[in-house]
Structure formats: C-alpha cells, structure tokens
Write a protein that holds these residues in place. Structure first.
Motif, PDB file in Angstrom:
ATOM      1  N   GLU A   1       0.845  -1.190   0.000  1.00 23.12           N
ATOM      2  CA  GLU A   1       0.000   0.000   0.000  1.00 23.12           C
ATOM      3  C   GLU A   1       0.883   1.244   0.000  1.00 23.12           C
ATOM      4  O   GLU A   1       2.002   1.237   0.528  1.00 23.12           O
ATOM      5  CB  GLU A   1      -0.865   0.055   1.266  1.00 23.12           C
ATOM      6  N   LYS A   2       0.334   2.279  -0.592  1.00 21.02           N
ATOM      7  CA  LYS A   2       1.006   3.565  -0.525  1.00 21.02           C
ATOM      8  C   LYS A   2       0.077   4.499   0.245  1.00 21.02           C
ATOM      9  O   LYS A   2      -1.062   4.747  -0.198  1.00 21.02           O
ATOM     10  CB  LYS A   2       1.299   4.101  -1.928  1.00 21.02           C
ATOM     11  N   TRP A   3       0.564   4.987   1.376  1.00 21.15           N
ATOM     12  CA  TRP A   3      -0.219   5.885   2.233  1.00 21.15           C
ATOM     13  C   TRP A   3       0.301   7.302   2.038  1.00 21.15           C
ATOM     14  O   TRP A   3       1.452   7.606   2.391  1.00 21.15           O
ATOM     15  CB  TRP A   3      -0.065   5.473   3.701  1.00 21.15           C
ATOM     16  N   ILE A   4      -0.519   8.148   1.497  1.00 27.46           N
ATOM     17  CA  ILE A   4      -0.093   9.513   1.200  1.00 27.46           C
ATOM     18  C   ILE A   4      -1.156  10.499   1.667  1.00 27.46           C
ATOM     19  O   ILE A   4      -2.318  10.133   1.872  1.00 27.46           O
ATOM     20  CB  ILE A   4       0.166   9.720  -0.309  1.00 27.46           C
ATOM     21  N   GLN A   5      -0.708  11.717   1.845  1.00 27.94           N
ATOM     22  CA  GLN A   5      -1.620  12.809   2.144  1.00 27.94           C
ATOM     23  C   GLN A   5      -1.284  13.979   1.239  1.00 27.94           C
ATOM     24  O   GLN A   5      -0.119  14.179   0.864  1.00 27.94           O
ATOM     25  CB  GLN A   5      -1.488  13.266   3.600  1.00 27.94           C
ATOM     26  N   ALA A   6      -2.296  14.749   0.890  1.00 29.41           N
ATOM     27  CA  ALA A   6      -2.083  16.023   0.212  1.00 29.41           C
ATOM     28  C   ALA A   6      -1.828  17.056   1.296  1.00 29.41           C
ATOM     29  O   ALA A   6      -2.657  17.251   2.180  1.00 29.41           O
ATOM     30  CB  ALA A   6      -3.307  16.403  -0.618  1.00 29.41           C
ATOM     31  N   ASN A   7      -0.672  17.664   1.246  1.00 28.39           N
ATOM     32  CA  ASN A   7      -0.254  18.595   2.287  1.00 28.39           C
ATOM     33  C   ASN A   7      -0.252  20.020   1.740  1.00 28.39           C
ATOM     34  O   ASN A   7       0.187  20.254   0.606  1.00 28.39           O
ATOM     35  CB  ASN A   7       1.152  18.217   2.767  1.00 28.39           C
ATOM     36  N   PHE A   8      -0.739  20.944   2.553  1.00 31.80           N
ATOM     37  CA  PHE A   8      -0.854  22.336   2.098  1.00 31.80           C
ATOM     38  C   PHE A   8      -0.179  23.259   3.095  1.00 31.80           C
ATOM     39  O   PHE A   8      -0.460  23.214   4.296  1.00 31.80           O
ATOM     40  CB  PHE A   8      -2.318  22.723   1.938  1.00 31.80           C
ATOM     41  N   THR A   9       0.701  24.091   2.605  1.00 29.31           N
ATOM     42  CA  THR A   9       1.358  25.105   3.426  1.00 29.31           C
ATOM     43  C   THR A   9       1.183  26.449   2.734  1.00 29.31           C
ATOM     44  O   THR A   9       0.502  26.559   1.714  1.00 29.31           O
ATOM     45  CB  THR A   9       2.857  24.780   3.598  1.00 29.31           C
ATOM     46  N   GLY A  10       1.805  27.455   3.306  1.00 33.64           N
ATOM     47  CA  GLY A  10       1.686  28.780   2.704  1.00 33.64           C
ATOM     48  C   GLY A  10       0.493  29.515   3.286  1.00 33.64           C
ATOM     49  O   GLY A  10      -0.049  29.157   4.326  1.00 33.64           O
ATOM     50  N   SER A  11       0.070  30.541   2.594  1.00 37.88           N
ATOM     51  CA  SER A  11      -0.991  31.409   3.085  1.00 37.88           C
ATOM     52  C   SER A  11      -2.240  31.256   2.226  1.00 37.88           C
ATOM     53  O   SER A  11      -2.194  31.437   1.015  1.00 37.88           O
ATOM     54  CB  SER A  11      -0.510  32.866   3.054  1.00 37.88           C
ATOM     55  N   PHE A  12      -3.331  30.871   2.831  1.00 35.08           N
ATOM     56  CA  PHE A  12      -4.577  30.732   2.099  1.00 35.08           C
ATOM     57  C   PHE A  12      -5.736  30.882   3.068  1.00 35.08           C
ATOM     58  O   PHE A  12      -5.567  30.777   4.283  1.00 35.08           O
ATOM     59  CB  PHE A  12      -4.650  29.376   1.377  1.00 35.08           C
ATOM     60  N   THR A  13      -6.935  31.099   2.515  1.00 35.88           N
ATOM     61  CA  THR A  13      -8.117  31.222   3.344  1.00 35.88           C
ATOM     62  C   THR A  13      -8.755  29.856   3.589  1.00 35.88           C
ATOM     63  O   THR A  13      -9.108  29.516   4.713  1.00 35.88           O
ATOM     64  CB  THR A  13      -9.129  32.181   2.709  1.00 35.88           C
ATOM     65  N   ARG A  14      -8.912  29.074   2.532  1.00 34.79           N
ATOM     66  CA  ARG A  14      -9.551  27.761   2.671  1.00 34.79           C
ATOM     67  C   ARG A  14      -9.181  26.859   1.510  1.00 34.79           C
ATOM     68  O   ARG A  14      -9.092  27.283   0.372  1.00 34.79           O
ATOM     69  CB  ARG A  14     -11.066  27.901   2.755  1.00 34.79           C
ATOM     70  N   ILE A  15      -8.962  25.584   1.863  1.00 35.57           N
ATOM     71  CA  ILE A  15      -8.772  24.507   0.883  1.00 35.57           C
ATOM     72  C   ILE A  15      -9.906  23.510   1.095  1.00 35.57           C
ATOM     73  O   ILE A  15     -10.166  23.091   2.225  1.00 35.57           O
ATOM     74  CB  ILE A  15      -7.432  23.777   1.090  1.00 35.57           C
ATOM     75  N   ASP A  16     -10.594  23.133   0.022  1.00 34.97           N
ATOM     76  CA  ASP A  16     -11.632  22.109   0.170  1.00 34.97           C
ATOM     77  C   ASP A  16     -11.899  21.437  -1.165  1.00 34.97           C
ATOM     78  O   ASP A  16     -11.189  21.678  -2.135  1.00 34.97           O
ATOM     79  CB  ASP A  16     -12.930  22.697   0.757  1.00 34.97           C
ATOM     80  N   ASN A  17     -12.905  20.575  -1.197  1.00 40.79           N
ATOM     81  CA  ASN A  17     -13.358  19.924  -2.422  1.00 40.79           C
ATOM     82  C   ASN A  17     -12.232  19.165  -3.118  1.00 40.79           C
ATOM     83  O   ASN A  17     -12.015  19.306  -4.319  1.00 40.79           O
ATOM     84  CB  ASN A  17     -13.982  20.963  -3.369  1.00 40.79           C
ATOM     85  N   ILE A  18     -11.541  18.309  -2.356  1.00 44.28           N
ATOM     86  CA  ILE A  18     -10.424  17.555  -2.934  1.00 44.28           C
ATOM     87  C   ILE A  18     -10.972  16.328  -3.664  1.00 44.28           C
ATOM     88  O   ILE A  18     -11.752  15.560  -3.123  1.00 44.28           O
ATOM     89  CB  ILE A  18      -9.425  17.113  -1.850  1.00 44.28           C
ATOM     90  N   LYS A  19     -10.531  16.181  -4.901  1.00 44.14           N
ATOM     91  CA  LYS A  19     -10.913  15.026  -5.718  1.00 44.14           C
ATOM     92  C   LYS A  19      -9.661  14.322  -6.220  1.00 44.14           C
ATOM     93  O   LYS A  19      -8.645  14.966  -6.474  1.00 44.14           O
ATOM     94  CB  LYS A  19     -11.741  15.474  -6.933  1.00 44.14           C
ATOM     95  N   PHE A  20      -9.771  13.019  -6.388  1.00 43.78           N
ATOM     96  CA  PHE A  20      -8.634  12.220  -6.867  1.00 43.78           C
ATOM     97  C   PHE A  20      -9.168  11.162  -7.811  1.00 43.78           C
ATOM     98  O   PHE A  20     -10.147  10.484  -7.506  1.00 43.78           O
ATOM     99  CB  PHE A  20      -7.915  11.563  -5.667  1.00 43.78           C
ATOM    100  N   TRP A  21      -8.535  11.038  -8.953  1.00 40.94           N
ATOM    101  CA  TRP A  21      -8.978  10.014  -9.902  1.00 40.94           C
ATOM    102  C   TRP A  21      -7.868   9.654 -10.876  1.00 40.94           C
ATOM    103  O   TRP A  21      -6.892  10.388 -11.012  1.00 40.94           O
ATOM    104  CB  TRP A  21     -10.235  10.460 -10.648  1.00 40.94           C
TER     105      TRP A  21
END
Lengths: 117, 160
Positions: free
Chosen positions: B48-68
């Motif tokens: 298995e490969k266990w990964i996360q999408a990681n976000f840094t920097g300056s932002f107001t909001r991250i959402d609606n993540i899709k993967f395909w």
C-alpha cells in the motif's frame, strides 16, 4: 470608477486590455464586472445572477435578504504520471460564501454547474 | 495569498515520512521506488502507498479535494484500489488491503472523494493535510508478463 485588472491570476493590476467595472444604483453597487481579453464575468448584485461569457446562472438558494461574500475560487489540478507530478493547472471561478451559514455557492465556469454545500 | 501543495508519504510508522518525488507502486515499502527493481509478481499485491495532500503557505480555505485516474489503461488482470477517507494510519501491507478496497475513479468525481478531518465536506483554513489516500495495485495470475501501461492520476482542490 474603473480599475484595470487581469483575470489570469485573480489580482488587480495595470493591464491594457482588461477592466473592472462597478455599476451603482440607488446608492449601492448593483453590478460587478470583470472583463478580460477572452473572459467576461459579471454579477448582478440584486439577483445574484452570474453572467460568465454569456452563460447566465443564478445560484440555487440565493436569498436577497442574506449577506454574501463574493469570492474568487482557484481550482488547482495536479497531474501525476509515472509517479511524478507532470503538470499543475489552475482555473479561476467565482462564487458566493454565505456569511454565518458556512455555505459556499461556487459557479463552475467550465461546465456551468453548481457546487453547493 | 497562495497555498503550496506537496505530497507526504507515510512508511513503516506514523512518524516515518517522506516527501516523495514519485508515487510508484511496487513490491517494497519505500518512497520513490523504481518499479523495475521492485516488480509486482502476478497473483500478488503491491505494498500500500499511504499519502496525504499537504498544504502550506498562506490561504483562506482549501476544500473539495478530488482524486482520480485520468489516463492509462489497465492491462488484463491489473487493478488499482484505493480510499480517500482514511483518518487513522496503519502500517502499509502487501496483503489484500482492507483500506484500499474500492476501484479508483477513472473520471473526475462529481464531488469531493478525499476527506479532510474525517469529512468529505471538510476544509483546511491553515497549514495541514487531507486525510490519508491509500493506494494498492494488484496483478492477477492471468496477467501477461511485462510492464503495465503508464498511469496518470489527478488530484484537484479548490482554494480561496
């Protein structure tokens, strides 16, 4: 009152072929408009209707008596091929955030659909 | 204000992480593996490969993540299963995964399929990560020998 802006990255700066308009009516802003070389966004602030390159859409659930924030959203697409990131595409679209209700009404200008939550 | 995106991969334990430069699946538990060095034997599973999408920097909001999976056909007997909603880390296995149990989408999902904070409608308002994306490839005994087709996966997220 007019400013010049670019739609490429959502920032407002001096550009020769784009403009930002606010229409005023009855002491308030009635229309917000961004015009670029190949893009046109306008929002009727009385009805909430978006006009995106001629496609007119009004978000479901828009209520005249509620307060909304007009937002730019950036949609980021990361493509991974052979295990490596090969491209990062960015598109911009507009939407509303409903104050105090944690609701986002997003207008997807690629398919003219609504992402309501 | 702009968020900076990067992958984080989890290896032998929850503190053993890597910033991968590739997400290849293979027959060993390692970041940045070369598939030709660690091929998946027919009739077995990849680690298995266990990964996360990681976000840094300056932002107001991250959402609606899709993967395909946006490109690359499977060869006969090949499958890639996944989940985008795992909130608890487990040591990756090369047995049949109880987490990566559904076929990865082959077109853009209609709504978020990677959760944040345990919810598909979750969001990040500061530096942080999605929940775990778990991927696992399998190859049936009926598969022909040789390399599989190159795959392209897409991760998409909205940012304010």
């Amino acid at each position: 009152m007019k400013w010049k802006c670019t739609l490429e990255d959502g920032t407002i700066k001096e550009e020769s072929n784009s403009k930002f308009n606010l229409d005023w009516e009855d002491g308030g802003v009635s229309k917000f408009e961004l015009i670029g070389e190949d893009k046109h966004y306008s929002v009727n602030l009385k009805t909430g209707q978006f006009d995106i390159d001629g496609k007119k859409k009004t978000p479901r659930g828009f209520k005249n008596n509620k307060k909304y924030l007009l937002r730019w959203f950036k949609r980021n697409k990361i493509k991974v091929k052979n295990g490596k990131t090969i491209s990062k595409d960015v598109t911009y679209f507009m939407g509303y955030e409903s104050k105090g209700e944690e609701k986002l009404l997003k207008i997807n200008d690629n398919v003219a659909e609504f992402d309501t939550r | 204000m702009t968020a900076t995106f990067g992958w984080v991969e989890y290896l032998s334990n929850a503190t053993d992480t890597a910033t991968p430069t590739n997400l290849n699946l293979g027959s060993t538990l390692a970041a940045n593996l070369a598939p030709s060095t660690y091929p998946i034997t027919a009739g077995t599973y990849s680690y298995e490969k266990w990964i996360q999408a990681n976000f840094t920097g300056s932002f107001t909001r991250i959402d609606n993540i899709k993967f395909w999976k946006s490109a690359g056909a499977y060869v006969t007997g090949e499958t890639i299963n996944w989940t985008g909603e795992q909130t608890q880390y487990s040591t990756p296995t090369n047995s049949s995964s109880s987490d990566a149990s559904a076929s990865v989408a082959t077109s853009e999902p209609g709504s978020a399929n990677v959760s944040i904070g345990g919810s598909l409608s979750g969001s990040l308002t500061g530096t942080g990560s999605s929940d775990f994306i778990v991927l696992q490839a399998s190859v049936k005994t009926s598969a022909s020998a040789g390399a599989v087709n190159t795959k392209t996966f897409t991760l998409q997220y909205d940012e304010v």
